[in-house]
Design a protein around this motif. Sequence first.
Motif: not given
Length: 180
Positions: A66-80, A116-130
């Motif tokens: 999760x720390x290496x990926x931003x949701x915007x980079x997949x928009x209209x390119x890939x399903x996540x 993948x995101x296995x770090x609840x304390x990390x506060x990734x963009x994915x965790x904040x969004x989902x």
Amino acid sequence: MKFKMMMLAAVPLLMAMGDGRPGPVALPQGAEVPGAGLNRAGTRDAPAPGSVATPTAQDELRILEAKDAQPAEFLWQSRVVVVFADTAADPAFTRQITALQSQPASLMARDVVVVTDVDPAGGSVWRKMLRPEGFSLVVIDKDGQVKTRKPLPWTVREIARAIDKFPSRLEEIGRAGLGL
């Protein structure tokens, strides 16, 4: 007797007319047939003995942290497919990742990237969004919308079937059938 003669004369005419189904579609030069080179299981056959198989980036399912990926980079390119857990040792997490890695061709054919995101304390963009709780599997379409959330691991077949019902995937299948 005349009826039999008429039928025999009509057979070549009927054969020339065809069965009403569309014939083969000519693909543009350089176009690739979806699923070409895959066996019935949706995977590629092993290379012939003595030959050297060189894996390419297209032959491997992309699994990112999760720390290496931003949701915007997949928009209209890939399903996540986002897989959350509170720890990498979570049995549901390990089962899900093993399942995803066991049948990558099916997911790659649907333009899937796994985050993948296995770090609840990390506060990734994915965790904040989902906002997951514990183990969670989330499937996001190319338009950035969450289409499916599951609290338990899913098989690749279940994920693929869910994706195949998305409007964007139905459109892709339709375009592939037309050779566009």
